[in-house]
Write a protein that holds these residues in place. Structure first.
Motif, short mmCIF file in Angstrom:
data_model
loop_
_atom_site.label_atom_id
_atom_site.label_comp_id
_atom_site.label_asym_id
_atom_site.label_seq_id
_atom_site.Cartn_x
_atom_site.Cartn_y
_atom_site.Cartn_z
N TYR A 65 0.82 -1.20 0.00
CA TYR A 65 0.00 0.00 0.00
C TYR A 65 0.87 1.26 0.00
CZ TYR A 65 -4.15 -2.82 0.97
OH TYR A 65 -5.17 -3.73 0.88
N LEU A 66 0.44 2.24 -0.78
CA LEU A 66 1.06 3.56 -0.74
C LEU A 66 0.35 4.41 0.30
CD1 LEU A 66 1.36 4.25 -4.57
CD2 LEU A 66 3.28 4.00 -3.00
N LEU A 67 1.10 5.19 1.05
CA LEU A 67 0.54 6.12 2.02
C LEU A 67 0.51 7.50 1.38
CD1 LEU A 67 2.52 4.89 5.15
CD2 LEU A 67 0.36 4.01 4.23
N PHE A 68 -0.61 8.19 1.49
CA PHE A 68 -0.70 9.48 0.81
C PHE A 68 -1.42 10.52 1.65
CE2 PHE A 68 -4.66 7.39 -0.52
CZ PHE A 68 -5.59 8.41 -0.41
N LEU A 69 -1.16 11.78 1.30
CA LEU A 69 -1.89 12.92 1.84
C LEU A 69 -2.80 13.45 0.74
CD1 LEU A 69 1.06 14.82 3.60
CD2 LEU A 69 -0.51 13.15 4.60
N ASP A 70 -3.99 13.86 1.12
CA ASP A 70 -4.94 14.39 0.16
C ASP A 70 -4.86 15.91 0.18
OD1 ASP A 70 -7.08 15.17 -1.38
OD2 ASP A 70 -8.43 13.65 -0.58
N PRO A 71 -4.42 16.55 -0.93
CA PRO A 71 -4.22 18.00 -0.94
C PRO A 71 -5.48 18.82 -1.17
CG PRO A 71 -3.63 17.10 -3.06
CD PRO A 71 -4.05 15.93 -2.20
N HIS A 72 -6.65 18.18 -1.21
CA HIS A 72 -7.87 18.88 -1.61
C HIS A 72 -8.59 19.54 -0.43
CE1 HIS A 72 -7.10 15.91 -4.81
NE2 HIS A 72 -7.47 16.90 -5.59
N LEU A 73 -7.87 20.35 0.31
CA LEU A 73 -8.47 21.13 1.38
C LEU A 73 -8.47 22.60 0.97
CD1 LEU A 73 -9.55 21.52 4.27
CD2 LEU A 73 -7.18 21.71 5.04
N VAL A 74 -9.65 23.18 0.87
CA VAL A 74 -9.77 24.58 0.45
C VAL A 74 -9.38 25.49 1.61
CG1 VAL A 74 -11.34 26.36 -0.40
CG2 VAL A 74 -11.59 23.98 -1.18
N GLN A 75 -8.48 26.45 1.34
CA GLN A 75 -8.01 27.38 2.36
C GLN A 75 -8.44 28.80 2.03
OE1 GLN A 75 -6.61 26.49 5.05
NE2 GLN A 75 -5.11 24.85 4.81
N LYS A 76 -8.52 29.63 3.06
CA LYS A 76 -8.77 31.04 2.84
C LYS A 76 -7.54 31.69 2.20
CE LYS A 76 -11.89 31.65 6.79
NZ LYS A 76 -12.09 32.37 8.08
N SER A 77 -7.77 32.72 1.44
CA SER A 77 -6.66 33.45 0.82
C SER A 77 -5.88 34.21 1.89
CB SER A 77 -7.22 34.44 -0.22
OG SER A 77 -6.18 35.22 -0.76
N LEU A 78 -4.55 34.02 1.89
CA LEU A 78 -3.67 34.69 2.85
C LEU A 78 -2.65 35.51 2.08
CD1 LEU A 78 -3.05 31.74 5.33
CD2 LEU A 78 -4.74 33.57 5.52
N LYS A 79 -2.55 36.79 2.40
CA LYS A 79 -1.67 37.67 1.64
C LYS A 79 -0.44 38.14 2.39
CE LYS A 79 -5.25 39.28 -1.51
NZ LYS A 79 -5.90 40.45 -2.16
N ASN A 80 -0.38 37.92 3.71
CA ASN A 80 0.81 38.33 4.46
C ASN A 80 1.02 37.39 5.64
OD1 ASN A 80 -0.69 39.49 6.84
ND2 ASN A 80 -1.50 40.78 5.20
N LYS A 81 2.23 37.44 6.21
CA LYS A 81 2.59 36.49 7.25
C LYS A 81 1.80 36.68 8.55
CE LYS A 81 7.23 35.28 5.74
NZ LYS A 81 8.66 35.26 6.10
#
Length: 299
Positions: free
Chosen positions: A175-191
């Motif tokens: 079995y391959l272990l994976f992370l699912d990148p399909h998490l929608v995030q808020k737009s961030l423009k500065n640190k």
């Protein structure tokens, strides 16, 4: 302690800062989604909203870092090198590692201080794309995939399943272990948007998933991270040993140059036909090649 991305305490914030949605500051946020879309369109004619294959995003990241100006908090240049033909070309690696210097200049500098040159920080992400079969993964390659994932310089595989992009980080038995990148995030423009603990937790996964190895899509991109020339040399030496170990089942190669690969894989015969190596044929199957491969396997 100091890292390539600042002190150990703020390195994670600095790395996240590379991906902020700040198109106006490509030096501090070179991997913003806006920057990626702009470079992909300017270099490859891909409009925003297009599907990016592993090879496509690899070439885009390569183009971004090729012209990236070093700025704080980075202590040195960071590179992404993309190889989309299943082979690492050493002349291209050497050129990027030495900032475009001529071969004579490189040799002269190496004579003066070879050891220091080997350990000089040059963080580099190598992305190597390959094909593992026609309609499904060739099971002969699965042990090689495991070997590559287990390498100390591996950072995983960009791949997928049923047109769903996934990030494979390791394996457990078959079995391959994976992370699912399909998490929608808020737009961030500065640190300052990254400072809350709740926000930071959303950028690291607390869980991973598994997929049977033979269910992955055949188009994949392997990632390797090296921090200097010594580690690059060790990576190349490991791949050369694996090539000897696996023979025809080894699908990645290390070549001095692209010209050398073409000479090794194809030899023009007197009757006008091109002969390709068995390894090349199996790694780059097309409907036309498939019949040839089946005939070869019957021998």
């Amino acid at each position: 302690p100091k890292t390539f991305f600042g002190t150990l305490e703020n390195a994670s914030d600095n790395i996240l800062g590379l991906f902020l949605d700040n198109e106006l500051s490509p030096e501090s946020s070179p991997f913003s989604i806006q920057r990626i879309c702009r470079v992909a369109y300017e270099h490859f004619g891909l409009p925003p909203g297009s599907w990016f294959k592993g090879s496509t995003i690899s070439l885009t990241l390569d183009a971004i870092t090729a012209n990236l100006q070093v700025s704080k908090p980075f202590a040195c240049d960071f590179k992404v090198l993309a190889f989309i033909e299943g082979a690492i070309y050493l002349d291209e690696v050497e050129q990027r590692f030495n900032n475009g210097k001529s071969k004579n200049e490189i040799e002269e500098e190496q004579k003066k201080n070879a050891q220091k040159d080997e350990e000089e920080p040059q963080p580099t992400l190598l992305l190597v794309s390959s094909i593992l079969g026609l309609d499904s993964v060739n099971t002969a390659y699965l042990d090689v995939v495991k070997e590559l994932l287990a390498m100390p310089y591996s950072v995983g595989i960009m791949g997928g399943e049923d047109k769903r992009a996934l990030y494979f980080i390791g394996f457990l038995e078959e079995y391959l272990l994976f992370l699912d990148p399909h998490l929608v995030q808020k737009s961030l423009k500065n640190k300052t948007d990254l400072l809350t603990a709740d926000q930071k937790q959303t950028y690291s996964s607390q869980a991973f998933f598994s997929l049977k190895m033979n269910k992955m899509q055949t188009s994949v991109t392997f990632g390797f991270y090296v921090s200097n020339k010594r580690e690059m040399r060790e990576l190349v030496e490991s791949m050369q040993k694996f090539s000897e170990k696996y023979g025809d089942d080894w699908f990645l190669s290390v070549m001095e140059s692209k010209e050398n690969k073409e000479q090794a894989n194809c030899a023009l015969k007197d009757d006008g036909f091109l002969a390709v190596s068995y390894t090349h044929l199996r790694a780059h199957e097309t409907p036309e090649h498939l019949v040839c491969r089946l005939l070869l396997e019957k021998k």
